[in-house]
Scaffold this motif. Structure first.
Motif, PDB file in Angstrom:
ATOM      1  N   ASP A  99       0.850  -1.205   0.000  1.00 54.93           N
ATOM      2  CA  ASP A  99       0.000   0.000   0.000  1.00 54.93           C
ATOM      3  C   ASP A  99       0.878   1.245   0.000  1.00 54.93           C
ATOM      4  O   ASP A  99       2.111   1.164  -0.027  1.00 54.93           O
ATOM      5  CB  ASP A  99      -0.972  -0.034   1.189  1.00 54.93           C
ATOM      6  N   LYS A 100       0.208   2.378   0.041  1.00 50.60           N
ATOM      7  CA  LYS A 100       0.918   3.645  -0.070  1.00 50.60           C
ATOM      8  C   LYS A 100       1.831   3.916   1.128  1.00 50.60           C
ATOM      9  O   LYS A 100       2.814   4.656   1.012  1.00 50.60           O
ATOM     10  CB  LYS A 100      -0.098   4.801  -0.213  1.00 50.60           C
ATOM     11  N   TYR A 104       2.359  -4.348   3.632  1.00 51.38           N
ATOM     12  CA  TYR A 104       1.944  -5.397   2.702  1.00 51.38           C
ATOM     13  C   TYR A 104       0.619  -6.004   3.162  1.00 51.38           C
ATOM     14  O   TYR A 104       0.455  -6.356   4.331  1.00 51.38           O
ATOM     15  CB  TYR A 104       3.031  -6.482   2.608  1.00 51.38           C
ATOM     16  N   ARG A 105      -0.299  -6.111   2.164  1.00 49.87           N
ATOM     17  CA  ARG A 105      -1.635  -6.594   2.458  1.00 49.87           C
ATOM     18  C   ARG A 105      -2.026  -7.682   1.462  1.00 49.87           C
ATOM     19  O   ARG A 105      -1.478  -7.763   0.366  1.00 49.87           O
ATOM     20  CB  ARG A 105      -2.634  -5.435   2.376  1.00 49.87           C
ATOM     21  N   TYR A 106      -2.992  -8.517   1.900  1.00 48.30           N
ATOM     22  CA  TYR A 106      -3.464  -9.616   1.067  1.00 48.30           C
ATOM     23  C   TYR A 106      -4.216  -9.074  -0.145  1.00 48.30           C
ATOM     24  O   TYR A 106      -5.056  -8.190  -0.039  1.00 48.30           O
ATOM     25  CB  TYR A 106      -4.405 -10.531   1.837  1.00 48.30           C
ATOM     26  N   LEU A 107      -3.868  -9.618  -1.313  1.00 49.84           N
ATOM     27  CA  LEU A 107      -4.654  -9.373  -2.537  1.00 49.84           C
ATOM     28  C   LEU A 107      -5.529 -10.605  -2.763  1.00 49.84           C
ATOM     29  O   LEU A 107      -6.759 -10.490  -2.884  1.00 49.84           O
ATOM     30  CB  LEU A 107      -3.718  -9.154  -3.727  1.00 49.84           C
TER      31      LEU A 107
END
Length: 625
Positions: A99-100, A104-107
């Motif tokens: 993200d900005k 880190y995040r789940y897609l």
């Protein structure tokens, strides 16, 4: 036998190296299996990642985040693609985006359990994930896990030359752990063996230190810290005698110091004298406490010292240093001097025992002529011309019957009467000067002239016996008995003078090592069959091999002069002589004390129940006339 310790050491080292080789081999095999499994799983992970990536690109055109966010159907399709690759080894396959804020995040998460939701944050090792974003290349992350091989493979999903998301494949297996567990007992066993060997080596090292310390103490005089007689015995066995010159050092009037100031002061004087002597000798020289206040110094000869003056030079330095020093002990100032006898030309003597005796004789002359001086070979009458006679000169003396004997009396201490004489060979040179054996015997040793001289001496002795009816001793070495030519000469002379042979005593030098003992015994038994007596000469000076009495028939023990000459003051000498006398009494052997040079010595040995005596105090070697 002496090589067995090296064989045992070699076997021990071989076993250690073999065990270490086996251990390292097992460790190497285990490591190779682990690396091969890793390579295999990584290869499969890369193939899976490429396959999944190509399928995703058929579904996602430009922007994975927005397309999946706005189209749940696409999310489900991608999820099924990821799930289709899930196996027992590949348990977690998922896609994360950044993200900005850099988190880190789940897609999409294709995992069958603990599935992450779209947009859910996941804590990752950002250093590695950011690197994939930057380099646009796949990356392996090996996690620390003791129970299994756990690796994450990161594969960048690139759209329009930009990394939009990262595909992560976590794969793990317990096979390496199982292998390690299987070899763990073996590894533990080897480690235990190595620890045991290490502990054993520590113990051996400690024991070696103790042994060396104990050995050093056994060969060191406790008072002066110089070598003692135990060391001297081993030293004389190992050295080449001609490599050394000999000094015999005696502290003048030391008994007076002990009597006037006590033994404590005397001990301090001894230590101080040794300190001063050590300052004047070199590391390669050896100093031995030979008696109470008497020291033997072995001076290592120099190749450049062609005239053999080094020993005399060192002796004079020692004498001068002590003469110029005042020794202070317990507020007492003492002027201490030494007398020194020197044997510089040791090669002129048949054995090193004779060379030591000669140095002792030089010392005796120094003491008798005023003390506080150095007496060397060249200072004595018998060494006027120290050079040895050559073969031709000796042969000429034998051929022209210039061989003769001087005789020294041996006294019965109970009756004070002469019981026999010791024959000592001499020769006259062409100038009618007396030449002593140190200048000719060694030259002809092991030659036919030596046999001829033996015959001449025995003829002289038998002629003397025939004329005077006296008992006479003749000196031989054990090596002479082994020499068939010499032995045959002895037997021939005994056979020719059977009626006189009972007057003969053969003195054998005890210092020599005995070899071929059975032959010696057989030949001595034959000699004794002529009623000849056998004496062991210089007993106590060298090997003092008591086992000799089991094999060799002995009638007399001649106690070495080094033990007798200080027996009136030296307690160690007294104890040794007492033990020899006890042994002789038990074996029914007569004893003869050599080197009786004073009235005090004479009285002391009478108290020790010694049977007979010989020495300058009782009579010097001379013609019987």
């Amino acid at each position: 036998m002496k090589y067995f310790k090296f064989i045992y050491l070699g076997i021990f080292l071989f076993v250690i190296l073999a065990l270490f080789y086996i251990y390292t081999s097992i460790e190497n095999v285990t490591t190779k299996i682990d690396n091969n499994l890793k390579a295999l799983y990584v290869k499969e992970a890369i193939e899976h990642a490429k396959s999944i990536g190509s399928q995703i690109k058929q579904i996602i055109t430009v922007d994975p985040y927005n397309e999946i966010k706005n189209n749940s159907e696409k999310e489900k399709i991608i999820q099924r693609i990821l799930s289709s690759h899930i196996t027992s080894s590949y348990k977690y396959i998922y896609i994360l985006y950044k993200d900005k804020k850099g988190s880190y995040r789940y897609l999409v998460d294709g995992s069958l359990e603990d599935r992450g939701l779209f947009g859910q944050r996941l804590n990752v090792e950002k250093l590695y994930w950011d690197k994939v974003y930057t380099t646009q290349k796949g990356l392996l992350i090996r996690h620390k896990n003791l129970d299994s091989l756990w690796i994450t493979y990161l594969y960048p999903l690139i759209f329009q030359n930009k990394v939009e998301a990262i595909l992560a494949i976590d794969f793990s297996t317990s096979l390496p752990y199982t292998i390690k567990q299987a070899v763990k007992p073996i590894s533990s066993l080897f480690i235990a063996i190595f620890i045991s060997i290490f502990v054993l080596l520590l113990i051996l090292f400690y024991q070696t230190i103790l042994t060396l310390k104990s050995k050093k103490e056994s060969i060191t005089d406790q008072l002066t810290s110089v070598y003692n007689r135990t060391y001297l015995r081993d030293f004389l066995e190992k050295i080449n005698p001609t490599d050394y010159s000999i000094l015999m050092v005696d502290i003048d009037h030391f008994k007076t110091i002990n009597d006037n100031y006590g033994h404590k002061v005397g001990d301090e004087v001894l230590k101080y004298v040794i300190t001063l002597i050590k300052d004047e000798i070199r590391d390669k020289d050896k100093i031995v406490r030979y008696g109470g206040e008497e020291f033997l110094i072995f001076i290592k000869r120099s190749k450049n010292d062609l005239s053999n003056t080094l020993a005399e030079h060192i002796a004079k330095r020692i004498n001068n240093k002590l003469s110029s020093h005042i020794i202070k002990v317990e507020n007492i100032e003492l002027k201490v001097t030494v007398s020194i006898g020197v044997t510089a030309n040791i090669e002129h003597f048949k054995t090193i025992s004779e060379a030591i005796k000669h140095a002792d004789s030089m010392l005796y002359i120094a003491k008798q002529t005023g003390r506080n001086k150095v007496v060397t070979d060249s200072d004595t009458i018998q060494q006027t011309n120290i050079e040895k006679l050559n073969i031709e000169e000796i042969k000429d003396a034998i051929d022209n019957k210039r061989i003769f004997c001087e005789f020294q009396p041996i006294i019965d201490l109970r009756t004070t009467k002469i019981i026999k004489y010791e024959a000592l060979v001499r020769l006259k040179d062409k100038n009618n000067q007396t030449v002593y054996p140190n200048r000719f015997l060694n030259t002809i040793f092991n030659t036919s002239l030596y046999t001829e001289m033996t015959k001449s001496v025995m003829e002289i002795v038998f002629e003397t016996i025939k004329e005077k009816q006296l008992h006479i001793s003749i000196n031989f070495n054990f090596s002479d008995i082994l020499n068939t030519s010499i032995y045959d000469t002895i037997i021939q002379e005994l056979q020719e003078h059977k009626n006189l042979s009972s007057y003969i005593t053969i003195e054998l030098l005890e210092y020599e090592l005995l070899e071929e003992i059975s032959i010696i015994k057989e030949r001595l038994d034959h000699i004794r069959s002529f009623n000849v007596k056998i004496a062991l000469d210089d007993f106590g000076s060298g090997y003092a091999n008591y086992a000799i009495f089991k094999s060799i028939p002995v009638d007399y023990i001649k106690i070495d002069g080094s033990l007798i000459k200080e027996i009136d003051t030296d307690k160690i000498s007294q104890k040794i002589v007492k033990s020899i006398q006890i042994l002789a009494d038990e074996l029914d052997i007569q004893t003869i004390a050599e080197f009786v040079h004073s009235a005090n010595i004479y009285k002391t040995i009478q108290n020790f129940q010694i049977n007979n005596a010989q020495g300058f105090y009782l009579g010097k070697p001379s013609a019987l006339d």
